[in-house]
Structures are given as structure tokens and as C-alpha cells.
Enzyme design. Sequence first.
Site, PDB file in Angstrom:
ATOM      1  N   CYS A   1      -2.832  -0.806  -0.531  1.00  0.00           N
ATOM      2  CA  CYS A   1      -2.427  -0.267   0.771  1.00  0.00           C
ATOM      3  C   CYS A   1      -3.278  -0.884   1.882  1.00  0.00           C
ATOM      4  CB  CYS A   1      -2.479   1.258   0.769  1.00  0.00           C
ATOM      5  SG  CYS A   1      -1.531   1.977   2.146  1.00  0.00           S
TER       6      CYS A   1
ATOM      7  N   HIS B   1       0.437   2.941  -3.950  1.00  0.00           N
ATOM      8  CA  HIS B   1      -0.581   3.828  -4.508  1.00  0.00           C
ATOM      9  C   HIS B   1      -0.164   4.244  -5.922  1.00  0.00           C
ATOM     10  CE1 HIS B   1      -2.932   4.301  -0.871  1.00  0.00           C
ATOM     11  NE2 HIS B   1      -1.841   4.610  -0.181  1.00  0.00           N
TER      12      HIS B   1
END
Length: 548
Positions: free
Chosen positions: A373, A483
Site C-alpha cells: 500500500c 493488504h
Amino acid sequence: MNSDTRTAPLACAPRTPALMVQGTCSNAGKSILAAAFCRIFLQDGLRVAPFKAQNMALNSCVTPDGLEMGRAQAVQAAACRLDPDVRMNPVLLKPCSDVGSQVIVMGRPVGVMRVRQYVDYKPQARDAAFATYDSLAAEHDVMVIEGAGSPAEINLKAHDIVNMAMARHAGARVLLVGDIDRGGVFAALVGTMELLEGWERDHVAGYLLNKFRGDASLLDPALDFMQQRTGRPVLGVVPYLRDLGLPEEDSVTFKEGLPGLRDGVAAEGGSEEPGTGPGSLPDILLDIVLVDLPHISNFTDVDALRGEPDVRLRVARTPADLPAPDGRMPDAVILPGSKNTTGDLRTLRASGMADALARLASDPDGPVVAGICAGLQMLGLCVADPLGLEGGGSEQGLGLLPVRTELAAEKTLRRTTGVHPRSGLPVAGYEIRHGITVAAEGGEGGGTGPGRGGAAFPFLLREDGGPLGWGTHGGRVWGTSLHGVFDADGFRRHFLDGLRTRRGLAPLGRVVASYSLDPALDRLADAVRAAVDMDAIYDMLHLRPGRV
């Protein structure tokens, strides 16, 4: 305070029986104990759900309907064998500076607020929290509610929505938890009770001592004193539970060093490679480093790696932390998520970590460098913030991947499945981000690092074929917006076997550790059930196992 302050009848009976776990301080173990009670009630045949009115945390997840909530309540939902539901955590605060947080209500951001702005907004947050609690409680036999911090923080009580105000709304019976491992637990419990108003004390049914090491019978005089002094019993002494295999709620424990590790060496939960002896342990463990960041978020992305028998996971805060104690460079370095990407980029540059990572990436024999991310965004050429979401302007990236990121107003929130094209292995997780990352024109590197490792290639692909991450340097440098990328057992082992091959070790070639929270939640429930007077808890809730 004396025994005259024994629990008085509450003004009204709760519509749904509710057990609330509050603490004398942050990190007393409220989240874990709430998860334990969720699983115990489930095991006993009750329909149970978790709830936390307001959570301040940088670990979050995405619900099946694309809304954001705290990771701790998602774990508690798993303890109840329920899908995450944003009603379980209607208000989430994600700090992005020392004085401001992104405020998320019912799964959607409503703005970045400084403390006084949020205090003014609190009545709306309270209404949302109470209404969603009523909706969720109506569907279950019993609720497990988690408080936040301490109910005795007198500077916050006037606008409380998460501790005693929530207990009053739900008619909850409160267990006050103290962390005996940090010392001063009896003073903390008695002091908390002294600072509560009478109606607040009426909600407190008893105490739990958490994280105890030693012979619990030695506590008997102190437990008797607590009953005599406050009129409330100690209903359980929970032992210090090591290596639970459950995600941490926030960065308090993380900042002190990853659980299960001491000085970068595998502790009790670590294990050696099958067929090797303890003497060879330092030579056969893969050394994986997670870079600490001031605004680190979703560091639970590496939890699945901790359960692998051939992995040593540790934290690096400065370039000096990167080498292992024996001087060997790590096998992999992971840049995690962040709630302030541009600010953390500046920190990496000021600390010398940016240059250190560039040197590692430029070495053909160096470690794998991966970003998740915000970590992906930092590895790129630049992060632009035209809307001022993180202060505005543009920040130069580390230049290790030929990609560019622009922070957008709309926050991406979705569960995602995909594939690792080179292995054909599936991956799954969720995306929580403002950044839109694309391959730079021409795919050439630049900036301050060796981004000239070739054109970026899709490291992961979504189901629809779109890029979910990029790689270069033959895949030795890669990043993804996903994630939970390591949660997939097959992909995780493929990643680790690749590190083993680079190290000159034989790949294990098979999944040797399955990442699942369910067995860990059962172990947690068994330990807490053995330590707590569950009969007393059922009595106070007017419940019996298996029926209401």
C-alpha cells in the site's frame, strides 16, 4: 470508597444482555479479552456480536460491502464466526498527525479533524454509535462491548461515547481490566473506581487481572482486599499469554518490538527448520525486516509470516538496524502501510533509511525489497498530493519502482482477489487507500534510487486483469496495494521459498504453516475460560450457556 458502594440495581434492564470490557489504561488487553468472551459465548451456543463505539487505530479492514472498520473488531467478529459488519465499529479515528485524525463514520470518511473539531462533532458520532448498537444488539442473544483507554480520564468524560456513556446506553455489566505485568495494578483499579461517579460504579461488576506471570494463589490477600475496599470481586486472573497468533490492535506493542521476538531472535514461538538442530538455528532462519514508520498502519500484513517455522521477523527503525546481529544483510525488507505517506517519506530520507534501501536494491545479491500500500507508493518515483490531503505538494519517492502515485479525494475501499502471474497462485485481501498508482511513462526509473531496473511489470493482477502491484529488478523489488497479501498460504510459501533459493537453501516446496485465526481464537477462549469465573459472568448477565 468502602463496601457501602456495592453494585446497585441499574435503572433499566438491558434489551440485550451486554458484557463490557473496560481497562485502567490503553493496552491492558481489552481487545483480546473481548475476543475471548466472544468465542466463549459462541462455544456455549449463544448468538454473540462485538461492538466498539469509537476506535482509534491505524489497523483497519474492509467489510464485504466495501466499508472500513477497525481490525480489532474484525478479529472479534471472527471470534463470533461472523463477517465484519461496520455496525460493530461505527466510529473509527485514524491519526494522521499529532493533532488530527481522519474521522470515519459508518465505514466512510467524513473528514480530517483536529481534536476540538472532533469534540464539536461528537454528538453526531454518539448518535450514530448508539443507533447502530441498537440495530446490532436486536439481532443477537448477547453483546460483547469494548471500551477505550480508561473510563477515569476526567478530561474526556464530558463527551465520552465509548466507555461509561456506552455502558449506560446498553445497560452493560462492566469488567474492569488491569495489566498486572506493568505493575501498580491494584492502585490503578482502586484509583479508577475512586474517579468514577456513583452511576458509573454501578455498572462495574468486577475486575480482571491480565498478563499475570507466576503463582496466582499468592494474590489471594490482595484479591480479598479488593472485595473489602471496593465491594467488587476479582473475577479472574488471566495468565500472560504468549504467541497468541492474533493481530495486535494498534502500534503500542509493535513499537516495543514484534510479539514473540527478543532482540531480533526468535523467542518461544519460533522454531527451526525440520530436521535441523538448535545449534544451526541462526543459519537457517530467513531474516525478514519490517521498516518502522511514524505513521505505520496495517502492520498486521506481516502476521502470517510470524507463524512460519523458517522465518525470523524483526523491526528496523534506522539503517543500523538492517543487518542481523551476525552482520548478515536481511533476506527481505518490507515497507508497510502508512497514514501519512509523504511525511513518512521525509522521515525515511532524514534517517538515512531511504539511501540504505537504495543501496540494498542496487546490489544484485541484496535482499528482496517489498512495499505494501503506502509502502508501494514510497518505492515509486513520486507521491503527489494536489488536494492537500497530507499537506499538499509533491514528495520524491525512493525511486526503486518506475511508478507514480497521486492522492485522490475518493478513498478506495474494497475486498480484492487476484493472482501472482509468475506462479499462478491466488491472493486475496483488501485495499484501503487514497493513492492512485500507475506505471511511469516509458517504465524507466529515476529519482534518487536505482529505478532503472527495467520497465515495471505487473507483479500481481486483479481478477479483471488490472495491475494490483508492480515489480522490477527481476521481481527483487516489488510493491502491491493489497493488504493481506501474505495471508494466502500458497503465495506466502512461494515467496519464502524464493528467499530460501536466493540464500542457497533448499525450498521446502510445500505449505508448512496454515494461517487461520480460528484455532488461535479457540486456544485463547480455552485459556480465558480456565482463568475467569464464567458462572459469575453468566449470573450477572442473567444468561445460561445455550439459552437466553
